[in-house]
Design an enzyme around this catalytic site. Structure first.
Site, PDB file in Angstrom:
ATOM      1  N   ASP A 193       0.987  -1.001   0.060  1.00 47.87           N
ATOM      2  CA  ASP A 193       0.094  -0.033   0.184  1.00 47.87           C
ATOM      3  C   ASP A 193       0.898   1.254  -0.035  1.00 47.87           C
ATOM      4  OD1 ASP A 193      -2.584   1.836   0.544  1.00 47.87           O
ATOM      5  OD2 ASP A 193      -3.379   0.153   0.825  1.00 47.87           O
ATOM      6  N   HIS A 264      -2.843   3.646  -4.438  1.00 48.70           N
ATOM      7  CA  HIS A 264      -2.405   3.080  -3.233  1.00 48.70           C
ATOM      8  C   HIS A 264      -0.759   2.350  -3.603  1.00 48.70           C
ATOM      9  CE1 HIS A 264      -5.313   3.866  -0.545  1.00 48.70           C
ATOM     10  NE2 HIS A 264      -6.484   3.396  -1.122  1.00 48.70           N
ATOM     11  N   GLU A 328      -9.928   3.209  -4.770  1.00 45.26           N
ATOM     12  CA  GLU A 328      -9.696   4.717  -4.279  1.00 45.26           C
ATOM     13  C   GLU A 328      -8.649   5.445  -5.207  1.00 45.26           C
ATOM     14  OE1 GLU A 328     -11.103   4.663   0.342  1.00 45.26           O
ATOM     15  OE2 GLU A 328      -8.652   4.060  -0.232  1.00 45.26           O
TER      16      GLU A 328
END
Length: 540
Positions: A193, A264, A328
Protein backbone atom coordinates in the site's frame (compact mmCIF):
# COMPACT_ATOMS: atom_id res chain seq x y z
CA UNK A 1 8.68 -37.99 47.62
CA UNK A 2 7.61 -41.35 46.15
CA UNK A 3 4.19 -40.96 47.79
CA UNK A 4 3.78 -37.49 46.27
CA UNK A 5 4.73 -38.76 42.81
CA UNK A 6 2.31 -41.66 43.16
CA UNK A 7 -0.48 -39.30 44.23
CA UNK A 8 0.12 -37.01 41.24
CA UNK A 9 0.10 -39.98 38.87
CA UNK A 10 -3.11 -41.29 40.43
CA UNK A 11 -4.81 -37.92 40.05
CA UNK A 12 -3.78 -37.75 36.39
CA UNK A 13 -4.99 -41.25 35.67
CA UNK A 14 -8.40 -40.82 37.23
CA UNK A 15 -8.95 -37.25 36.08
CA UNK A 16 -11.94 -37.48 33.82
CA UNK A 17 -13.79 -34.54 32.34
CA UNK A 18 -17.52 -34.38 32.94
CA UNK A 19 -19.93 -35.80 30.42
CA UNK A 20 -20.06 -33.62 27.34
CA UNK A 21 -22.63 -30.91 27.87
CA UNK A 22 -24.48 -28.95 25.24
CA UNK A 23 -22.78 -28.99 21.87
CA UNK A 24 -21.81 -25.37 21.30
CA UNK A 25 -20.26 -25.41 17.86
CA UNK A 26 -19.42 -22.17 16.03
CA UNK A 27 -20.33 -21.85 13.22
CA UNK A 28 -23.62 -23.66 13.87
CA UNK A 29 -24.00 -26.92 11.96
CA UNK A 30 -26.55 -27.84 9.33
CA UNK A 31 -28.05 -30.90 11.05
CA UNK A 32 -27.48 -32.37 14.50
CA UNK A 33 -29.17 -35.33 16.14
CA UNK A 34 -28.47 -36.54 19.67
CA UNK A 35 -28.48 -40.32 19.94
CA UNK A 36 -28.25 -42.74 22.85
CA UNK A 37 -24.90 -43.55 24.42
CA UNK A 38 -21.50 -41.99 24.74
CA UNK A 39 -17.90 -42.51 23.66
CA UNK A 40 -15.08 -42.51 26.17
CA UNK A 41 -11.97 -41.04 24.60
CA UNK A 42 -8.68 -41.77 26.35
CA UNK A 43 -4.99 -41.34 25.65
CA UNK A 44 -5.09 -44.99 24.49
CA UNK A 45 -7.67 -44.23 21.79
CA UNK A 46 -6.25 -44.76 18.31
CA UNK A 47 -6.54 -42.41 15.35
CA UNK A 48 -7.38 -44.57 12.31
CA UNK A 49 -6.66 -43.32 8.81
CA UNK A 50 -5.06 -44.24 5.52
CA UNK A 51 -2.40 -42.21 3.69
CA UNK A 52 -4.98 -39.91 2.10
CA UNK A 53 -5.83 -38.35 5.47
CA UNK A 54 -2.47 -38.65 7.18
CA UNK A 55 -1.90 -34.87 7.34
CA UNK A 56 -5.28 -34.46 9.04
CA UNK A 57 -4.43 -37.31 11.43
CA UNK A 58 -1.18 -35.59 12.44
CA UNK A 59 -3.09 -32.35 13.00
CA UNK A 60 -5.70 -34.15 15.15
CA UNK A 61 -2.93 -35.85 17.10
CA UNK A 62 -1.41 -32.42 17.86
CA UNK A 63 -4.77 -31.03 18.99
CA UNK A 64 -5.46 -33.99 21.29
CA UNK A 65 -1.93 -33.72 22.65
CA UNK A 66 -2.99 -30.52 24.40
CA UNK A 67 -5.75 -32.42 26.23
CA UNK A 68 -4.53 -35.91 27.07
CA UNK A 69 -1.63 -37.15 29.18
CA UNK A 70 -0.19 -39.30 26.44
CA UNK A 71 0.12 -38.84 22.69
CA UNK A 72 -2.53 -40.74 20.74
CA UNK A 73 -1.18 -43.22 18.22
CA UNK A 74 -2.08 -43.32 14.53
CA UNK A 75 -2.75 -46.60 12.76
CA UNK A 76 -3.82 -47.47 9.22
CA UNK A 77 -6.61 -49.96 9.88
CA UNK A 78 -9.37 -50.45 12.41
CA UNK A 79 -13.04 -49.81 13.12
CA UNK A 80 -12.69 -48.48 16.65
CA UNK A 81 -11.28 -45.17 17.83
CA UNK A 82 -11.16 -41.92 15.87
CA UNK A 83 -11.75 -42.98 12.28
CA UNK A 84 -11.01 -40.50 9.48
CA UNK A 85 -12.31 -41.54 6.09
CA UNK A 86 -12.70 -40.15 2.58
CA UNK A 87 -15.78 -41.11 0.59
CA UNK A 88 -15.93 -39.49 -2.83
CA UNK A 89 -19.55 -40.52 -3.35
CA UNK A 90 -20.56 -37.93 -0.72
CA UNK A 91 -19.50 -35.06 -2.98
CA UNK A 92 -22.96 -34.47 -4.43
CA UNK A 93 -24.56 -34.42 -0.98
CA UNK A 94 -21.92 -32.49 0.95
CA UNK A 95 -19.93 -30.54 -1.63
CA UNK A 96 -16.18 -29.96 -1.41
CA UNK A 97 -16.09 -28.99 2.26
CA UNK A 98 -18.93 -30.85 3.96
CA UNK A 99 -18.55 -33.72 6.42
CA UNK A 100 -20.36 -36.28 8.56
CA UNK A 101 -19.42 -36.60 12.23
CA UNK A 102 -20.82 -39.60 14.09
CA UNK A 103 -19.99 -40.27 17.72
CA UNK A 104 -21.01 -43.77 18.79
CA UNK A 105 -20.21 -46.10 21.66
CA UNK A 106 -17.12 -47.62 20.06
CA UNK A 107 -15.90 -45.06 17.56
CA UNK A 108 -15.97 -41.51 16.31
CA UNK A 109 -16.28 -41.40 12.52
CA UNK A 110 -15.42 -38.29 10.52
CA UNK A 111 -16.30 -38.95 6.90
CA UNK A 112 -16.10 -36.53 4.00
CA UNK A 113 -15.58 -36.37 0.24
CA UNK A 114 -12.35 -34.36 0.65
CA UNK A 115 -9.51 -33.69 3.05
CA UNK A 116 -11.00 -30.24 3.66
CA UNK A 117 -14.27 -31.83 4.83
CA UNK A 118 -12.43 -34.16 7.21
CA UNK A 119 -10.51 -31.18 8.55
CA UNK A 120 -13.73 -29.28 9.29
CA UNK A 121 -15.15 -32.36 11.00
CA UNK A 122 -12.06 -32.29 13.22
CA UNK A 123 -12.78 -28.64 14.07
CA UNK A 124 -16.29 -29.55 15.22
CA UNK A 125 -14.90 -32.41 17.31
CA UNK A 126 -12.26 -30.05 18.69
CA UNK A 127 -14.99 -27.75 19.98
CA UNK A 128 -16.47 -30.63 21.98
CA UNK A 129 -13.24 -31.24 23.90
CA UNK A 130 -12.90 -30.07 27.50
CA UNK A 131 -11.72 -26.53 28.14
CA UNK A 132 -10.14 -24.76 31.09
CA UNK A 133 -8.51 -27.95 32.38
CA UNK A 134 -5.81 -27.23 34.96
CA UNK A 135 -3.96 -30.36 33.91
CA UNK A 136 -3.98 -32.86 31.09
CA UNK A 137 -6.55 -35.60 31.50
CA UNK A 138 -6.66 -39.35 31.04
CA UNK A 139 -10.14 -39.70 29.58
CA UNK A 140 -13.15 -37.75 28.47
CA UNK A 141 -16.72 -38.78 27.72
CA UNK A 142 -18.50 -37.49 24.62
CA UNK A 143 -22.26 -37.81 24.19
CA UNK A 144 -23.27 -39.75 21.09
CA UNK A 145 -24.35 -37.49 18.25
CA UNK A 146 -24.72 -37.46 14.48
CA UNK A 147 -23.84 -34.29 12.57
CA UNK A 148 -24.23 -33.49 8.90
CA UNK A 149 -22.66 -30.21 7.94
CA UNK A 150 -21.54 -28.17 4.95
CA UNK A 151 -20.88 -24.48 4.30
CA UNK A 152 -23.29 -22.01 2.76
CA UNK A 153 -20.49 -20.25 0.84
CA UNK A 154 -17.20 -21.42 -0.63
CA UNK A 155 -15.41 -18.10 0.13
CA UNK A 156 -15.12 -17.30 3.85
CA UNK A 157 -12.31 -14.84 4.26
CA UNK A 158 -10.46 -12.71 6.75
CA UNK A 159 -8.21 -9.91 5.52
CA UNK A 160 -5.17 -8.61 7.37
CA UNK A 161 -3.61 -5.32 6.29
CA UNK A 162 0.11 -5.47 7.06
CA UNK A 163 1.09 -2.73 4.64
CA UNK A 164 0.28 -0.10 7.25
CA UNK A 165 1.76 -1.94 10.25
CA UNK A 166 3.84 -5.09 9.91
CA UNK A 167 2.74 -7.75 12.40
CA UNK A 168 5.05 -10.69 11.73
CA UNK A 169 4.87 -14.45 11.31
CA UNK A 170 3.87 -15.36 14.87
CA UNK A 171 0.77 -13.19 14.73
CA UNK A 172 -0.20 -14.37 11.26
CA UNK A 173 -0.01 -17.98 12.42
CA UNK A 174 -2.14 -17.12 15.46
CA UNK A 175 -4.82 -15.69 13.17
CA UNK A 176 -4.64 -18.69 10.85
CA UNK A 177 -5.22 -20.97 13.86
CA UNK A 178 -8.35 -19.07 14.82
CA UNK A 179 -9.60 -19.00 11.24
CA UNK A 180 -9.18 -22.78 11.05
CA UNK A 181 -11.08 -23.32 14.28
CA UNK A 182 -13.94 -21.25 12.84
CA UNK A 183 -13.84 -22.98 9.42
CA UNK A 184 -12.74 -19.86 7.51
CA UNK A 185 -10.86 -20.80 4.37
CA UNK A 186 -9.38 -17.67 2.72
CA UNK A 187 -6.65 -15.50 4.22
CA UNK A 188 -6.66 -12.28 2.21
CA UNK A 189 -3.22 -10.78 2.79
CA UNK A 190 -2.92 -7.05 2.06
CA UNK A 191 0.83 -6.81 1.53
CA UNK A 192 1.37 -3.50 -0.29
CA UNK A 193 0.00 0.00 0.00
CA UNK A 194 1.08 3.64 0.20
CA UNK A 195 2.69 3.19 3.60
CA UNK A 196 4.62 -0.03 3.11
CA UNK A 197 5.69 -2.89 0.82
CA UNK A 198 5.90 -6.13 2.82
CA UNK A 199 6.83 -8.89 0.34
CA UNK A 200 10.27 -9.63 -1.07
CA UNK A 201 10.43 -9.35 -4.87
CA UNK A 202 13.82 -10.61 -5.98
CA UNK A 203 13.95 -8.70 -9.27
CA UNK A 204 13.21 -5.39 -7.51
CA UNK A 205 15.09 -5.41 -4.18
CA UNK A 206 14.45 -1.73 -3.44
CA UNK A 207 10.75 -2.49 -2.98
CA UNK A 208 11.72 -3.81 0.45
CA UNK A 209 15.04 -1.97 0.94
CA UNK A 210 13.20 1.36 0.60
CA UNK A 211 9.50 0.52 0.41
CA UNK A 212 9.27 -1.44 3.66
CA UNK A 213 10.52 1.48 5.81
CA UNK A 214 8.89 4.73 6.82
CA UNK A 215 10.42 7.30 9.12
CA UNK A 216 7.28 8.10 11.13
CA UNK A 217 3.53 7.41 11.31
CA UNK A 218 0.45 9.59 11.52
CA UNK A 219 -1.57 9.05 14.69
CA UNK A 220 -4.78 10.54 16.03
CA UNK A 221 -7.04 10.22 12.99
CA UNK A 222 -7.26 11.02 9.29
CA UNK A 223 -6.66 14.77 9.45
CA UNK A 224 -4.30 14.73 12.42
CA UNK A 225 -0.96 16.52 12.27
CA UNK A 226 0.31 14.39 15.15
CA UNK A 227 3.02 11.80 14.54
CA UNK A 228 4.21 8.80 16.56
CA UNK A 229 7.84 9.87 16.43
CA UNK A 230 8.81 6.27 15.68
CA UNK A 231 10.10 4.70 12.50
CA UNK A 232 8.33 1.56 11.27
CA UNK A 233 9.58 -1.23 9.04
CA UNK A 234 9.28 -4.92 8.24
CA UNK A 235 8.73 -7.34 5.38
CA UNK A 236 8.54 -11.05 4.66
CA UNK A 237 11.20 -12.88 2.70
CA UNK A 238 9.92 -15.38 0.19
CA UNK A 239 11.20 -18.19 2.40
CA UNK A 240 9.16 -16.85 5.33
CA UNK A 241 6.10 -16.62 3.12
CA UNK A 242 6.60 -20.25 2.08
CA UNK A 243 6.54 -21.24 5.75
CA UNK A 244 3.29 -19.33 6.30
CA UNK A 245 1.78 -20.88 3.16
CA UNK A 246 2.61 -24.38 4.45
CA UNK A 247 1.04 -23.52 7.81
CA UNK A 248 -2.11 -22.25 6.12
CA UNK A 249 -2.31 -25.20 3.74
CA UNK A 250 -2.32 -27.68 6.62
CA UNK A 251 -5.31 -25.74 7.95
CA UNK A 252 -7.16 -25.81 4.61
CA UNK A 253 -6.69 -22.06 4.17
CA UNK A 254 -5.89 -20.52 0.79
CA UNK A 255 -3.88 -17.31 0.88
CA UNK A 256 -4.92 -14.59 -1.55
CA UNK A 257 -2.17 -11.95 -1.77
CA UNK A 258 -3.13 -8.36 -2.54
CA UNK A 259 -0.70 -6.23 -4.55
CA UNK A 260 -2.27 -2.77 -4.91
CA UNK A 261 -2.45 -1.05 -8.31
CA UNK A 262 -2.70 1.44 -9.91
CA UNK A 263 -3.32 3.58 -6.81
CA UNK A 264 -2.26 3.01 -3.21
CA UNK A 265 1.19 2.41 -4.69
CA UNK A 266 3.28 5.13 -3.04
CA UNK A 267 5.68 2.71 -1.31
CA UNK A 268 6.58 1.19 -4.69
CA UNK A 269 6.86 4.63 -6.28
CA UNK A 270 9.17 5.79 -3.48
CA UNK A 271 11.42 2.82 -4.27
CA UNK A 272 11.27 3.35 -8.04
CA UNK A 273 10.03 6.90 -8.80
CA UNK A 274 9.71 6.19 -12.55
CA UNK A 275 6.66 4.04 -11.69
CA UNK A 276 4.65 7.12 -10.75
CA UNK A 277 2.67 9.59 -12.82
CA UNK A 278 3.97 12.45 -10.66
CA UNK A 279 7.06 10.47 -9.62
CA UNK A 280 8.35 12.91 -7.01
CA UNK A 281 8.31 10.62 -3.97
CA UNK A 282 11.69 9.91 -2.41
CA UNK A 283 10.50 8.11 0.72
CA UNK A 284 7.50 6.15 1.92
CA UNK A 285 4.68 8.46 3.10
CA UNK A 286 4.06 8.73 6.84
CA UNK A 287 0.43 9.83 6.52
CA UNK A 288 -2.57 7.60 5.87
CA UNK A 289 -5.51 8.11 3.55
CA UNK A 290 -5.81 8.53 -0.24
CA UNK A 291 -2.57 9.87 -1.70
CA UNK A 292 -2.21 11.68 -5.04
CA UNK A 293 0.17 9.57 -7.12
CA UNK A 294 -0.64 6.40 -9.07
CA UNK A 295 1.26 4.24 -11.51
CA UNK A 296 1.99 5.80 -14.88
CA UNK A 297 -0.25 3.50 -16.90
CA UNK A 298 1.06 4.93 -20.18
CA UNK A 299 4.59 3.63 -19.57
CA UNK A 300 5.46 0.17 -20.99
CA UNK A 301 8.13 -0.19 -18.29
CA UNK A 302 5.39 0.01 -15.64
CA UNK A 303 3.55 -2.93 -17.20
CA UNK A 304 6.83 -4.85 -17.36
CA UNK A 305 7.33 -4.12 -13.65
CA UNK A 306 3.80 -5.25 -12.78
CA UNK A 307 4.14 -8.46 -14.78
CA UNK A 308 7.50 -9.21 -13.16
CA UNK A 309 6.08 -8.66 -9.68
CA UNK A 310 2.94 -10.69 -10.35
CA UNK A 311 4.99 -13.51 -11.87
CA UNK A 312 7.00 -13.86 -8.65
CA UNK A 313 3.82 -13.61 -6.56
CA UNK A 314 1.98 -16.26 -8.60
CA UNK A 315 5.00 -18.57 -8.50
CA UNK A 316 5.14 -18.21 -4.72
CA UNK A 317 1.49 -18.64 -3.73
CA UNK A 318 -0.23 -21.92 -4.69
CA UNK A 319 -3.71 -20.38 -4.80
CA UNK A 320 -5.10 -19.33 -8.16
CA UNK A 321 -6.48 -15.90 -7.20
CA UNK A 322 -4.49 -12.66 -7.08
CA UNK A 323 -6.03 -9.48 -5.65
CA UNK A 324 -4.86 -6.28 -7.38
CA UNK A 325 -6.71 -3.77 -5.18
CA UNK A 326 -7.82 -1.05 -7.60
CA UNK A 327 -9.65 1.03 -5.01
CA UNK A 328 -9.65 4.76 -4.30
CA UNK A 329 -7.57 5.88 -7.26
CA UNK A 330 -7.15 9.66 -7.17
CA UNK A 331 -7.57 10.73 -10.77
CA UNK A 332 -5.97 14.17 -10.38
CA UNK A 333 -2.49 13.03 -11.37
CA UNK A 334 -3.77 11.47 -14.59
CA UNK A 335 -5.97 14.45 -15.43
CA UNK A 336 -3.08 16.88 -14.98
CA UNK A 337 -0.58 14.85 -17.00
CA UNK A 338 -0.29 15.86 -20.67
CA UNK A 339 1.25 12.46 -21.41
CA UNK A 340 -1.69 10.60 -19.87
CA UNK A 341 -4.26 12.82 -21.57
CA UNK A 342 -2.60 12.22 -24.96
CA UNK A 343 -2.59 8.47 -24.27
CA UNK A 344 -6.30 8.52 -23.41
CA UNK A 345 -7.10 10.45 -26.61
CA UNK A 346 -5.04 8.05 -28.72
CA UNK A 347 -6.80 5.00 -27.22
CA UNK A 348 -10.32 6.46 -27.29
CA UNK A 349 -10.66 6.55 -23.50
CA UNK A 350 -13.20 9.15 -22.44
CA UNK A 351 -12.74 9.25 -18.67
CA UNK A 352 -10.14 8.39 -16.00
CA UNK A 353 -12.35 5.45 -14.99
CA UNK A 354 -12.15 4.16 -18.58
CA UNK A 355 -8.37 4.47 -18.34
CA UNK A 356 -8.36 2.45 -15.13
CA UNK A 357 -10.44 -0.31 -16.75
CA UNK A 358 -8.10 -0.26 -19.78
CA UNK A 359 -5.14 -0.75 -17.40
CA UNK A 360 -6.93 -3.37 -15.30
CA UNK A 361 -7.87 -5.41 -18.37
CA UNK A 362 -4.23 -5.56 -19.46
CA UNK A 363 -3.32 -6.87 -16.00
CA UNK A 364 -6.28 -9.27 -16.02
CA UNK A 365 -5.29 -10.66 -19.42
CA UNK A 366 -1.77 -11.31 -18.17
CA UNK A 367 -3.07 -13.06 -15.05
CA UNK A 368 -5.52 -15.12 -17.14
CA UNK A 369 -2.68 -16.31 -19.37
CA UNK A 370 -0.87 -17.53 -16.25
CA UNK A 371 -3.98 -19.62 -15.45
CA UNK A 372 -4.81 -17.45 -12.45
CA UNK A 373 -7.76 -15.21 -11.75
CA UNK A 374 -7.72 -11.52 -10.94
CA UNK A 375 -9.73 -10.03 -8.10
CA UNK A 376 -10.20 -6.37 -7.25
CA UNK A 377 -12.29 -3.94 -5.22
CA UNK A 378 -15.47 -2.86 -6.95
CA UNK A 379 -14.01 0.42 -8.27
CA UNK A 380 -12.40 -1.66 -11.04
CA UNK A 381 -15.87 -1.75 -12.64
CA UNK A 382 -16.09 2.04 -12.76
CA UNK A 383 -19.19 3.81 -11.51
CA UNK A 384 -19.82 6.41 -8.85
CA UNK A 385 -18.68 4.90 -5.55
CA UNK A 386 -17.15 7.80 -3.60
CA UNK A 387 -18.58 11.14 -2.59
CA UNK A 388 -15.27 12.85 -3.49
CA UNK A 389 -15.35 11.64 -7.10
CA UNK A 390 -16.72 13.76 -9.91
CA UNK A 391 -19.54 12.08 -11.82
CA UNK A 392 -17.95 12.88 -15.18
CA UNK A 393 -14.73 11.08 -14.14
CA UNK A 394 -16.38 7.75 -13.37
CA UNK A 395 -18.69 7.33 -16.37
CA UNK A 396 -17.44 4.35 -18.36
CA UNK A 397 -17.72 2.87 -21.82
CA UNK A 398 -14.93 0.32 -21.33
CA UNK A 399 -15.99 -3.14 -20.09
CA UNK A 400 -13.99 -5.03 -17.49
CA UNK A 401 -13.03 -8.62 -18.32
CA UNK A 402 -15.70 -10.94 -16.91
CA UNK A 403 -13.06 -13.33 -15.58
CA UNK A 404 -12.44 -10.81 -12.78
CA UNK A 405 -13.81 -11.43 -9.29
CA UNK A 406 -15.42 -8.25 -7.96
CA UNK A 407 -14.77 -7.57 -4.30
CA UNK A 408 -17.68 -5.34 -3.31
CA UNK A 409 -17.01 -3.02 -0.39
CA UNK A 410 -18.71 0.31 -1.05
CA UNK A 411 -21.56 1.83 -2.99
CA UNK A 412 -25.20 1.06 -3.65
CA UNK A 413 -26.07 -2.63 -3.38
CA UNK A 414 -27.52 -2.36 -6.87
CA UNK A 415 -23.88 -2.48 -8.00
CA UNK A 416 -23.75 -6.08 -6.77
CA UNK A 417 -26.94 -6.96 -8.61
CA UNK A 418 -25.74 -5.33 -11.82
CA UNK A 419 -22.38 -7.08 -11.59
CA UNK A 420 -23.79 -10.60 -11.21
CA UNK A 421 -26.35 -10.00 -13.95
CA UNK A 422 -23.45 -8.94 -16.19
CA UNK A 423 -21.66 -12.22 -15.49
CA UNK A 424 -19.22 -11.36 -12.69
CA UNK A 425 -18.54 -13.42 -9.58
CA UNK A 426 -18.77 -11.40 -6.35
CA UNK A 427 -17.31 -11.51 -2.87
CA UNK A 428 -19.42 -9.25 -0.65
CA UNK A 429 -17.53 -7.28 1.99
CA UNK A 430 -19.89 -4.34 2.42
CA UNK A 431 -17.90 -2.04 4.67
CA UNK A 432 -20.75 -0.95 6.93
CA UNK A 433 -21.06 -4.57 8.09
CA UNK A 434 -17.61 -6.11 7.69
CA UNK A 435 -14.82 -3.62 8.41
CA UNK A 436 -13.10 -4.64 11.62
CA UNK A 437 -11.38 -1.26 11.99
CA UNK A 438 -14.84 0.20 12.62
CA UNK A 439 -15.69 0.44 16.31
CA UNK A 440 -17.73 -2.15 18.19
CA UNK A 441 -20.22 0.64 18.75
CA UNK A 442 -20.69 1.10 14.97
CA UNK A 443 -20.60 -2.65 14.22
CA UNK A 444 -21.69 -4.48 17.37
CA UNK A 445 -21.67 -8.24 17.11
CA UNK A 446 -25.42 -8.37 16.39
CA UNK A 447 -24.89 -6.23 13.26
CA UNK A 448 -21.93 -8.31 12.13
CA UNK A 449 -23.98 -11.49 12.59
CA UNK A 450 -26.96 -10.08 10.68
CA UNK A 451 -24.95 -9.46 7.51
CA UNK A 452 -26.12 -11.47 4.51
CA UNK A 453 -23.71 -11.57 1.54
CA UNK A 454 -26.64 -12.10 -0.84
CA UNK A 455 -28.38 -8.73 -1.30
CA UNK A 456 -32.07 -8.64 -0.58
CA UNK A 457 -34.12 -9.04 -3.73
CA UNK A 458 -31.39 -10.70 -5.80
CA UNK A 459 -32.98 -13.25 -8.14
CA UNK A 460 -32.21 -16.75 -6.86
CA UNK A 461 -30.75 -17.77 -10.22
CA UNK A 462 -27.85 -15.37 -9.50
CA UNK A 463 -27.17 -16.48 -5.92
CA UNK A 464 -24.35 -18.81 -7.00
CA UNK A 465 -22.49 -15.79 -8.42
CA UNK A 466 -22.01 -14.55 -4.85
CA UNK A 467 -19.01 -16.65 -3.82
CA UNK A 468 -19.16 -15.56 -0.20
CA UNK A 469 -18.01 -12.84 2.14
CA UNK A 470 -14.97 -11.35 3.78
CA UNK A 471 -14.20 -9.31 6.88
CA UNK A 472 -11.33 -6.84 6.77
CA UNK A 473 -8.85 -5.69 9.43
CA UNK A 474 -7.46 -2.46 8.03
CA UNK A 475 -4.34 -1.38 9.84
CA UNK A 476 -3.95 2.41 9.83
CA UNK A 477 -4.80 2.81 13.50
CA UNK A 478 -3.72 -0.54 14.97
CA UNK A 479 0.04 -0.29 15.58
CA UNK A 480 -0.03 -2.86 18.39
CA UNK A 481 -1.07 -6.51 18.43
CA UNK A 482 -3.41 -5.88 21.36
CA UNK A 483 -5.20 -3.18 19.34
CA UNK A 484 -5.65 -5.60 16.47
CA UNK A 485 -6.96 -8.39 18.69
CA UNK A 486 -9.47 -6.11 20.37
CA UNK A 487 -11.01 -5.19 17.01
CA UNK A 488 -11.02 -8.72 15.57
CA UNK A 489 -12.27 -10.72 18.54
CA UNK A 490 -14.99 -11.80 19.08
CA UNK A 491 -16.51 -10.43 15.84
CA UNK A 492 -14.47 -12.89 13.77
CA UNK A 493 -16.75 -15.68 15.03
CA UNK A 494 -19.84 -13.83 13.78
CA UNK A 495 -18.37 -13.47 10.30
CA UNK A 496 -17.42 -17.15 10.32
CA UNK A 497 -21.05 -18.06 10.95
CA UNK A 498 -22.19 -15.64 8.22
CA UNK A 499 -20.04 -17.54 5.76
CA UNK A 500 -20.73 -21.11 6.89
CA UNK A 501 -24.16 -21.50 8.44
CA UNK A 502 -27.34 -21.91 6.41
CA UNK A 503 -29.82 -19.06 6.89
CA UNK A 504 -32.43 -21.42 8.36
CA UNK A 505 -29.95 -22.53 11.05
CA UNK A 506 -28.80 -19.07 12.10
CA UNK A 507 -29.95 -17.95 15.54
CA UNK A 508 -28.22 -15.05 17.24
CA UNK A 509 -29.19 -16.06 20.78
CA UNK A 510 -27.75 -19.55 20.26
CA UNK A 511 -24.63 -18.09 18.66
CA UNK A 512 -24.17 -15.61 21.50
CA UNK A 513 -24.42 -18.41 24.05
CA UNK A 514 -21.99 -20.60 22.12
CA UNK A 515 -19.56 -17.69 21.91
CA UNK A 516 -18.87 -17.67 25.67
CA UNK A 517 -16.61 -20.71 25.41
CA UNK A 518 -14.53 -19.00 22.74
CA UNK A 519 -14.19 -15.79 24.73
CA UNK A 520 -12.86 -17.72 27.73
CA UNK A 521 -10.41 -19.64 25.53
CA UNK A 522 -9.20 -16.51 23.74
CA UNK A 523 -8.52 -14.76 27.01
CA UNK A 524 -6.76 -17.86 28.33
CA UNK A 525 -4.52 -17.81 25.24
CA UNK A 526 -3.62 -14.16 25.81
CA UNK A 527 -5.76 -12.79 22.99
CA UNK A 528 -7.04 -9.32 23.86
CA UNK A 529 -10.73 -9.99 23.19
CA UNK A 530 -12.96 -6.90 23.39
CA UNK A 531 -14.85 -6.48 26.67
CA UNK A 532 -17.71 -4.52 25.10
CA UNK A 533 -19.07 -5.69 21.75
CA UNK A 534 -22.84 -6.26 22.21
CA UNK A 535 -25.37 -3.65 21.11
CA UNK A 536 -26.54 -3.39 24.74
CA UNK A 537 -23.06 -2.31 25.82
CA UNK A 538 -23.42 0.99 23.97
CA UNK A 539 -26.90 2.06 25.04
CA UNK A 540 -26.97 5.35 26.92
Amino acid sequence: MKKIKLLILLICLVATAAMAQNINIVPQVLELENVEGHFVMTSKTKIVTDESNYTNAIYLQEILGTVFIEKLNIKKKGKKGLVLKLEQNLMEELGEEGYLLKIGKEAIHITAPSQAGVFYGIQSLRQMLPVNQKMKIHEFSLSAVEIKDKPRFSWRSFMLDEARYFKGMEQVKKLLDQMALLKMNVFHWHLTDDQGWRIEIKKYPELTEIGSYRSDSQIGGWDSKERSGKAHSGFYTQEQIKEIIAYATQRQITIVPEIEMPGHASAAIAAYPWLGTIGELKEVPVVFGKLPDSYDVTNPKVYEFIEDVLSEVMALFPGKTVHIGGDEVKFGAWKESEKVQEFMKKNGLGTPADLQIFFTNKVSNFIDKKEHRMMGWNEILGGNVHEWQKAEDVEVKEKLATSAIIHFWKGNLNLVKEAVINGYDIVNSHHIYTYLDYSHNYIPIEKAYAFDPIPEGLDEKFHAKVLGSGCQMWGEWIPEISDMDRMIFPRLAAYAEVGWTAVKQKNFEVFRSNLERFIKEWKKEGINCAEKFDKEDFKL
